[in-house]
Motif scaffolding. Sequence first.
Motif, PDB file in Angstrom:
ATOM      1  N   GLN A 264      67.032  58.611  68.367  1.00 62.24           N
ATOM      2  CA  GLN A 264      68.124  58.408  67.435  1.00 62.24           C
ATOM      3  C   GLN A 264      68.256  57.011  67.474  1.00 62.24           C
ATOM      4  O   GLN A 264      68.257  56.294  68.736  1.00 62.24           O
ATOM      5  CB  GLN A 264      69.299  59.284  67.698  1.00 62.24           C
ATOM      6  N   GLU A 266      69.937  53.413  68.151  1.00 62.75           N
ATOM      7  CA  GLU A 266      70.765  53.298  69.437  1.00 62.75           C
ATOM      8  C   GLU A 266      70.817  51.848  69.687  1.00 62.75           C
ATOM      9  O   GLU A 266      69.865  51.120  69.746  1.00 62.75           O
ATOM     10  CB  GLU A 266      70.757  54.428  70.634  1.00 62.75           C
ATOM     11  N   ARG A 267      72.107  51.440  70.518  1.00 69.12           N
ATOM     12  CA  ARG A 267      72.022  50.188  71.054  1.00 69.12           C
ATOM     13  C   ARG A 267      71.941  50.350  72.342  1.00 69.12           C
ATOM     14  O   ARG A 267      72.567  51.306  73.106  1.00 69.12           O
ATOM     15  CB  ARG A 267      73.420  49.637  70.649  1.00 69.12           C
ATOM     16  N   ALA A 269      69.396  50.667  74.569  1.00 71.76           N
ATOM     17  CA  ALA A 269      68.533  51.748  74.587  1.00 71.76           C
ATOM     18  C   ALA A 269      67.835  51.625  76.104  1.00 71.76           C
ATOM     19  O   ALA A 269      67.488  50.548  76.579  1.00 71.76           O
ATOM     20  CB  ALA A 269      67.337  51.933  73.478  1.00 71.76           C
ATOM     21  N   GLU A 305      69.752  46.745  68.753  1.00 71.49           N
ATOM     22  CA  GLU A 305      69.709  48.180  68.271  1.00 71.49           C
ATOM     23  C   GLU A 305      67.990  48.380  68.060  1.00 71.49           C
ATOM     24  O   GLU A 305      67.379  47.490  67.544  1.00 71.49           O
ATOM     25  CB  GLU A 305      70.082  48.180  66.799  1.00 71.49           C
TER      26      GLU A 305
END
Length: 457
Positions: A264, A266-267, A269, A305
């Motif tokens: 998914q 995500e920031r 990571a 991101e």
Amino acid sequence: MDALHALDPVVLARMQFAANITFHILFPTINIALAWVLLFFRWRWLSTHQEAWLHAYRFWTKVFALSFALGVVSGITMSFQFGTNWPGFMERAGNIAGPLLGYEVLTAFFLEASFLGVMLFGHGRVSERVHLAATFLVAFGTSLSAFWILSLNSWMQTPQGFEIVNGEFHVLSWTEVIFNPSFPYRLAHKLLASGLTVAFLLAGLSAWQLLKRKSQPSTARVLRVGLTLGAVLIPLQILVGDMHGLNTLKHQPAKVAAMEGVWQTERGAPLLLFAWPNEKSRSNEFAIGIPKLASLILTHEAEGEIRGLDEFKGAHPPVAPLFFGFRIMVGTGVLMLAFSWAGLWLYRRRAWVAEQLPRPLLWGLSGMAFSGWLATVSGWYVTEIGRQPFIVYGLLRTSEVASTTPAPHIALTLAGYVTLYLFLILAYVGVLKYMAEKPLEHGPSTPSRLTQSRTFA
């Protein structure tokens, strides 16, 4: 036979092409950089007239010739497979792929082939300068060959400079086709990988000679060249790899998401050191990671991101091969860094006396002799599997250009290819081991015109 009919012919065709390219890529990866190393050995012999350099040149020229022969033969097979496995690719993209492959043959392969004979058999029959020039032209030809092949491969990854008319690709700008967005990074990454492969092959075989007490006048110098080359190139490879990753994130985000196991968007990571990607649950099992590090490496921002695979459903590559292939490549690179820097430091501490190097280091270097192959193949899988399900990224799916050959036929030829290639790889490694333990007879050096004139004077 019914079981063979149940197999997916496209998957089998991909496996067969992968088997061919896996075998083929091993030998150009050695020869691209080894040709330049031979030029260095040749130049050192002419500069110093020390027999060790000539011995090194003669020994490694044989390795080059053997690798060249296997590379050429497997390359011919691979070019045939463009037609047998992917006939639709040449029909749709032949206006671009055909000329680029033709340029490689006309400008690079012919150059290599023309002067290879002089390089292999001309020593003593032509002047030293002509022989040195022939060695340079062979080295230049190997690098030029990589230029054209990687240009085509990069265009398949990041296509530009074309238009599509009636389903066929037509060139609008050859400059844009050749110098497509990922080409500079891919070319630099490949050339450095070749240099590292040769560095550890030089060091590994030299270490093996020392362990077996078969060292020759050239062994200590070749070991030093290998360790120095590895120690210098691996930091450059890390830098280029980082730049290549940023470029891939921009143009092929699905590939990067699969490499990092990001499902998914995500920031911040995490960098997953280990995990077991599960495509059914679209999650990672047994994950061990370092928070925010993947975002920091890929975007140079801790909260950067990374787009997840869920944004590319039906159009992203299989995750597990990329996830593990990427970690094998990086892990091998870390080992290269450790062994080359530690080896060079210990060698210098022993005043460049090879016989005083610790045996654990020599065993380690021997074990790393073919580590370049492992890193190259795993990295190449990340590149090529990461392009799937497209053969031309984002535009042409692999399934659209596959042949209609029945699955059993492909399966049988695949089994034949794999069997033959395994035999040839074992034979190649066996020959190198034999050569390392029983190197060339150290006969008198071929008298050069310069040496002759000095003798008569």
